[in-house]
Design a protein around this motif. Structure first.
Motif, mmCIF file in Angstrom:
data_model
loop_
_atom_site.group_PDB
_atom_site.id
_atom_site.type_symbol
_atom_site.label_atom_id
_atom_site.label_comp_id
_atom_site.label_asym_id
_atom_site.label_seq_id
_atom_site.Cartn_x
_atom_site.Cartn_y
_atom_site.Cartn_z
ATOM 1 N N ALA A 149 0.741 -1.068 -0.234
ATOM 2 C CA ALA A 149 -0.032 -0.124 -0.001
ATOM 3 C C ALA A 149 0.824 1.343 0.220
ATOM 4 O O ALA A 149 1.918 1.296 0.844
ATOM 5 C CB ALA A 149 -0.962 0.019 1.115
ATOM 6 N N ASP A 150 0.406 2.017 -0.932
ATOM 7 C CA ASP A 150 1.090 3.589 -0.889
ATOM 8 C C ASP A 150 2.436 3.469 -1.721
ATOM 9 O O ASP A 150 3.085 4.597 -1.915
ATOM 10 C CB ASP A 150 1.548 4.046 0.451
ATOM 11 C CG ASP A 150 0.050 4.431 1.207
ATOM 12 O OD1 ASP A 150 0.159 4.344 2.617
ATOM 13 O OD2 ASP A 150 -0.891 4.809 0.671
ATOM 14 N N ASN A 151 2.856 2.301 -2.310
ATOM 15 C CA ASN A 151 4.036 2.175 -3.103
ATOM 16 C C ASN A 151 3.489 2.553 -4.589
ATOM 17 O O ASN A 151 2.387 2.120 -5.040
ATOM 18 C CB ASN A 151 4.681 0.856 -2.896
ATOM 19 C CG ASN A 151 5.289 0.793 -1.681
ATOM 20 O OD1 ASN A 151 5.780 2.129 -1.178
ATOM 21 N ND2 ASN A 151 5.910 -0.129 -0.903
ATOM 22 N N GLU A 152 4.485 2.768 -5.432
ATOM 23 C CA GLU A 152 4.170 2.735 -6.867
ATOM 24 C C GLU A 152 5.185 1.963 -7.733
ATOM 25 O O GLU A 152 6.126 1.750 -7.109
ATOM 26 C CB GLU A 152 4.190 4.341 -7.254
ATOM 27 C CG GLU A 152 3.284 4.933 -6.755
ATOM 28 C CD GLU A 152 3.162 6.385 -7.277
ATOM 29 O OE1 GLU A 152 2.335 7.289 -6.803
ATOM 30 O OE2 GLU A 152 4.101 6.992 -8.037
ATOM 31 N N CYS A 153 4.938 1.227 -8.800
ATOM 32 C CA CYS A 153 5.655 0.569 -9.340
ATOM 33 C C CYS A 153 6.516 1.575 -10.585
ATOM 34 O O CYS A 153 7.839 1.059 -10.644
ATOM 35 C CB CYS A 153 4.997 -0.285 -10.356
ATOM 36 S SG CYS A 153 4.003 -1.522 -9.611
ATOM 37 N N PHE A 154 6.142 2.706 -10.827
ATOM 38 C CA PHE A 154 6.912 3.295 -11.989
ATOM 39 C C PHE A 154 7.280 4.794 -11.612
ATOM 40 O O PHE A 154 8.158 5.481 -12.174
ATOM 41 C CB PHE A 154 5.833 3.338 -13.208
ATOM 42 C CG PHE A 154 5.337 1.863 -13.411
ATOM 43 C CD1 PHE A 154 6.207 1.106 -13.839
ATOM 44 C CD2 PHE A 154 4.023 2.057 -13.572
ATOM 45 C CE1 PHE A 154 5.753 -0.027 -14.292
ATOM 46 C CE2 PHE A 154 3.552 0.763 -13.783
ATOM 47 C CZ PHE A 154 4.163 -0.250 -14.353
ATOM 48 N N GLY A 155 6.731 5.400 -10.687
ATOM 49 C CA GLY A 155 7.269 6.623 -10.243
ATOM 50 C C GLY A 155 6.842 7.748 -10.953
ATOM 51 O O GLY A 155 7.653 8.739 -11.014
ATOM 52 N N GLY A 156 5.738 7.655 -11.832
ATOM 53 C CA GLY A 156 5.434 8.649 -12.798
ATOM 54 C C GLY A 156 6.184 8.694 -14.239
ATOM 55 O O GLY A 156 5.927 9.587 -15.024
ATOM 56 N N THR A 157 7.188 7.842 -14.300
ATOM 57 C CA THR A 157 7.839 7.889 -15.452
ATOM 58 C C THR A 157 7.578 6.509 -16.599
ATOM 59 O O THR A 157 7.239 5.659 -15.871
ATOM 60 C CB THR A 157 9.367 7.905 -15.489
ATOM 61 O OG1 THR A 157 9.767 6.651 -14.455
ATOM 62 C CG2 THR A 157 9.622 9.241 -14.326
ATOM 63 N N TRP A 158 7.698 6.681 -17.722
ATOM 64 C CA TRP A 158 7.904 5.519 -18.530
ATOM 65 C C TRP A 158 8.707 4.511 -18.167
ATOM 66 O O TRP A 158 9.944 4.793 -18.173
ATOM 67 C CB TRP A 158 7.860 5.785 -19.986
ATOM 68 C CG TRP A 158 7.775 4.767 -20.894
ATOM 69 C CD1 TRP A 158 8.915 4.423 -21.612
ATOM 70 C CD2 TRP A 158 7.013 3.680 -21.041
ATOM 71 N NE1 TRP A 158 8.625 3.234 -22.386
ATOM 72 C CE2 TRP A 158 7.623 2.661 -22.029
ATOM 73 C CE3 TRP A 158 5.761 3.457 -20.591
ATOM 74 C CZ2 TRP A 158 6.927 1.585 -22.520
ATOM 75 C CZ3 TRP A 158 5.178 2.368 -21.047
ATOM 76 C CH2 TRP A 158 5.651 1.391 -22.006
ATOM 77 N N VAL A 159 8.393 3.342 -18.070
ATOM 78 C CA VAL A 159 9.460 2.077 -17.694
ATOM 79 C C VAL A 159 8.904 0.806 -18.581
ATOM 80 O O VAL A 159 7.864 0.340 -18.447
ATOM 81 C CB VAL A 159 9.155 1.597 -16.363
ATOM 82 C CG1 VAL A 159 10.238 0.628 -16.188
ATOM 83 C CG2 VAL A 159 9.696 3.032 -15.245
ATOM 84 N N GLU A 160 9.759 0.843 -19.270
ATOM 85 C CA GLU A 160 9.203 -0.328 -20.680
ATOM 86 C C GLU A 160 9.510 -1.755 -19.994
ATOM 87 O O GLU A 160 8.910 -2.741 -20.240
ATOM 88 C CB GLU A 160 10.172 -0.190 -21.756
ATOM 89 C CG GLU A 160 9.880 -1.077 -22.991
ATOM 90 C CD GLU A 160 10.454 -1.051 -24.118
ATOM 91 O OE1 GLU A 160 11.237 -0.021 -24.352
ATOM 92 O OE2 GLU A 160 10.268 -1.662 -25.183
#
Length: 130
Positions: free
Chosen positions: A102-113
């Motif tokens: 919870a409250d974590n993100e995978c990509f942090g607002g950037t494109w990650v291929e």
């Protein structure tokens, strides 16, 4: 066990549209991030769109402005709206998912291929004719 199932592929003429669906089941008490990939014959798998756990979307340059990713949390379903399709969009399209705290993100607002998703669907074929 988490399952990911894509649907909505088909054959369409250039300039047309399709909407792919990705249904995720078998999860509980987790936040998910998801992504769409495609692989054309003889080519490497290509990441095209991501949806982060906070609902933010990012896109590969090849589809930006034509594809839109969205989600229906009530149905545990991710969508990929594809407009202005081109023959080069012809590929097997895959949906992938992962879970985070919870409250974590995978990509942090950037494109990650190349994010290492844990769960993958079987793919759905999209064919665009000229």
């Amino acid at each position: 066990q988490v399952q990911v199932v894509e649907s909505g592929g088909g054959s369409v003429q250039a300039g047309g549209s399709l909407r792919l669906s990705c249904a995720v089941s078998g999860f509980t008490h987790s936040s998910f991030c998801m992504g769409w990939f495609r692989q054309a014959p003889g080519k490497e798998r290509e990441g095209i769109a991501n949806m982060d756990s906070d609902g933010s979307a990012t896109y590969a340059e090849s589809v930006k402005g034509r594809y839109t990713i969205s989600q229906d949390n009530a149905k545990n379903t991710l969508y990929l709206q594809m407009n202005s399709l081109k023959p080069d969009d012809t590929a097997m399209y895959y949906c992938a998912a992962d879970y985070v705290m919870a409250d974590n993100e995978c990509f942090g607002g950037t494109w990650v291929e190349f994010y290492e998703f844990k769960y993958w669907g079987q793919g759905t074929q999209v064919t665009v004719s000229s």
